[in-house]
Write a protein that holds these residues in place. Sequence first.
Motif, short mmCIF file in Angstrom:
data_model
loop_
_atom_site.label_atom_id
_atom_site.label_comp_id
_atom_site.label_asym_id
_atom_site.label_seq_id
_atom_site.Cartn_x
_atom_site.Cartn_y
_atom_site.Cartn_z
N ALA A 173 65.88 -11.30 -21.69
CA ALA A 173 66.75 -11.09 -20.54
C ALA A 173 67.60 -12.33 -20.38
N ILE A 174 68.80 -12.15 -19.82
CA ILE A 174 69.73 -13.27 -19.70
C ILE A 174 69.08 -14.45 -18.98
N GLU A 175 68.35 -14.17 -17.92
CA GLU A 175 67.77 -15.26 -17.14
C GLU A 175 66.60 -15.94 -17.84
N ARG A 176 66.03 -15.30 -18.88
CA ARG A 176 64.90 -15.91 -19.58
C ARG A 176 65.31 -16.67 -20.83
N LEU A 177 66.53 -16.47 -21.32
CA LEU A 177 66.97 -17.20 -22.50
C LEU A 177 67.24 -18.65 -22.14
N PRO A 178 66.91 -19.58 -23.04
CA PRO A 178 67.26 -20.98 -22.78
C PRO A 178 68.75 -21.12 -22.51
N SER A 179 69.13 -21.98 -21.58
CA SER A 179 70.54 -22.08 -21.19
C SER A 179 71.43 -22.51 -22.35
N ASP B 275 75.56 -21.94 -25.65
CA ASP B 275 76.32 -22.90 -26.44
C ASP B 275 76.22 -22.55 -27.93
N LEU B 276 75.01 -22.23 -28.35
CA LEU B 276 74.80 -21.84 -29.74
C LEU B 276 75.60 -20.59 -30.08
N LEU B 277 75.60 -19.64 -29.17
CA LEU B 277 76.34 -18.40 -29.39
C LEU B 277 77.83 -18.67 -29.54
N TYR B 278 78.39 -19.52 -28.68
CA TYR B 278 79.82 -19.81 -28.74
C TYR B 278 80.18 -20.53 -30.05
N ILE B 279 79.38 -21.48 -30.44
CA ILE B 279 79.65 -22.24 -31.66
C ILE B 279 79.63 -21.30 -32.88
N THR B 280 78.63 -20.43 -32.94
CA THR B 280 78.53 -19.54 -34.10
C THR B 280 79.62 -18.48 -34.09
N TRP B 281 79.95 -17.94 -32.90
CA TRP B 281 81.00 -16.93 -32.85
C TRP B 281 82.33 -17.51 -33.34
N THR B 282 82.66 -18.70 -32.90
CA THR B 282 83.91 -19.33 -33.31
C THR B 282 83.96 -19.50 -34.82
N TYR B 283 82.85 -19.94 -35.38
CA TYR B 283 82.82 -20.13 -36.84
C TYR B 283 82.80 -18.79 -37.57
N ASN B 284 82.09 -17.82 -37.03
CA ASN B 284 82.04 -16.50 -37.66
C ASN B 284 83.42 -15.88 -37.80
N MET B 285 84.27 -16.10 -36.80
CA MET B 285 85.61 -15.54 -36.87
C MET B 285 86.42 -16.19 -37.98
N ARG C 47 83.59 -17.93 -24.61
CA ARG C 47 83.70 -19.19 -23.87
C ARG C 47 83.17 -19.02 -22.45
N GLU C 48 83.49 -17.89 -21.83
CA GLU C 48 82.99 -17.64 -20.47
C GLU C 48 81.48 -17.42 -20.46
N LEU C 49 80.96 -16.78 -21.50
CA LEU C 49 79.51 -16.64 -21.60
C LEU C 49 78.84 -18.01 -21.62
N LYS C 50 79.43 -18.92 -22.38
CA LYS C 50 78.88 -20.27 -22.45
C LYS C 50 78.95 -20.95 -21.09
N GLU C 51 80.09 -20.85 -20.44
CA GLU C 51 80.27 -21.55 -19.17
C GLU C 51 79.44 -20.95 -18.04
#
Length: 530
Positions: free
Chosen positions: A432-438, A442-452, A489-493
């Motif tokens: 769940a969103i609230e249980r994932l480490p904060s 950041d990891l998601l944003y970094i990987t998405w940017t590189y994946n593109m 980016r908004e997901l990260k922020e």
Amino acid sequence: MSGWRVILTSDRGSFTKFGPSSVLGYVACMPSRLVPRFFMDNFFTPPIKEVDKEGKALYAPYALRKIEATLLANGIGDVAVIQPERLEKVVSNSTKVVGISVHDPRGLDPVTFKLALLFGGGKSWLEEFFNELGETISRLKRKYNFKVMAGGPGAWELARNRPEWLDVLVLGEAEVILPSVVNQMLNGESVPPVVKGRDPKVDEIPPIVAPTRWGEVQVTRGCPRGCSFCSITPETFRSIPMETIKKEVEVNLSGGIRNIDLITDDILLYGSSKLRVNHDAIVKLFTEIRKMGVDGVFWPHISAPAVRDSPKTIQAMADIAEYSFDRSVMPVVGLENGSLKILEKYMPAKAFPWTPRQWGDVILDATAIMNDNYIFPCYTMTIGYKEETDDDVQESIDLVQKIIDRDFTAWIFPLPVIPISTTRIKDNPFPAIERLPSRYWDLLYITWTYNMKVTRKLAPRLSGSRGFTGMVVKFMIDRIFSSIEWFFRELKESRGKSSMKFSTININNTTGTIRAIMELGRLTFKSGNS
């Protein structure tokens, strides 16, 4: 011929060749409201329409072909593999049993679950396709009173949420138990609602007798690494005999298929003992298959430690199969985690023959070896273990950043770890969103940017065509995926809270479809005049 007593099928999410590249099949994991039906039917999950002279599916998913072969080998000859779209034309009073192969019927697969988590929820196309099949089955069952059985890698999801029309759920491998279950059903005998299979020995696994989509041929089963989160590891590891493999290759060749896809959880485990690469066995495997007149030899999975353990084997595979950019392989590879604590607790044998402490070097060296041989890995990560902290995620970020800094050609997908009921973490809570480490965001944003960046680089390979289909794929890459960088980016922020912005968006309707088609038409006209 019609009136078969046993009919085997699956939902459209499986009974398709997908688009020009099997990688595009992941679009079916998206919430259905975000991808118009028109695109699914014509580009990403088009139906397999071809039938043989008897009216059976000419090409079918491998799992259905293996069940078909098992029943035939055990004297149950009145069986047919049928596309879901043709069931209403084929099912009749003669039908006594309908068998369904399921992959992700409730949307709980890690990829599907993650996409629902990120994009505001809703049923995936895989769920929608299964529900559509269920409606057809339910309607036909009321009319013809047959029995329904289901099994496959997604069977555990139906154990959690069982449809009312399902009579028998088969958990585990089916070759040993299924013939007796089907015979009981054909004879009108009582069968328990849940049946657990037994892992067959290799001489109990019959070769397929009809062609598969993509020319699928199984070469190994199971994985001996023993990771706690994986549903595959409880199985006994087996390499399929060369004689069986060649029979299945020949079946596909007879169906006009020239590219063979070797089904395995790690191609470098073929012929192995105690997780050590058997170079000679793999060279023989690839050589023998190519000698049969096969054009391309591809495979879906490989492990980084095995690559690092035997780079000469990777080079030999690439040389024999003649890999290049246009004939590259894009396998799923487990990167899993960068935290030593998580690695040692949940996957201590993942790095073998090295230790978890050497995992980062294993990944970096293996990626370089693969890239040198036109193998572009789709790295998957498991994030969100119950004791995983931001410090652990930072270790994962550090490892990912090293991949990025070296400019490797590799996708990286950090997936929330799912407590599959057949694993050793089955009692863990669902993500769940609230249980994932904060720091996950950041990891998601970094990987998405590189994946593109990687996706744009591989776009010509992914499109597989210079025609309209290829243009659609490039459009999806350039105009859709690239344009939602702001969302990640908004997901990260917001630490995931902004995902709800997508919860009310629905373009899977007439207006959304028309707009999408008009945009594609505009691009086609522009391209034709440029």
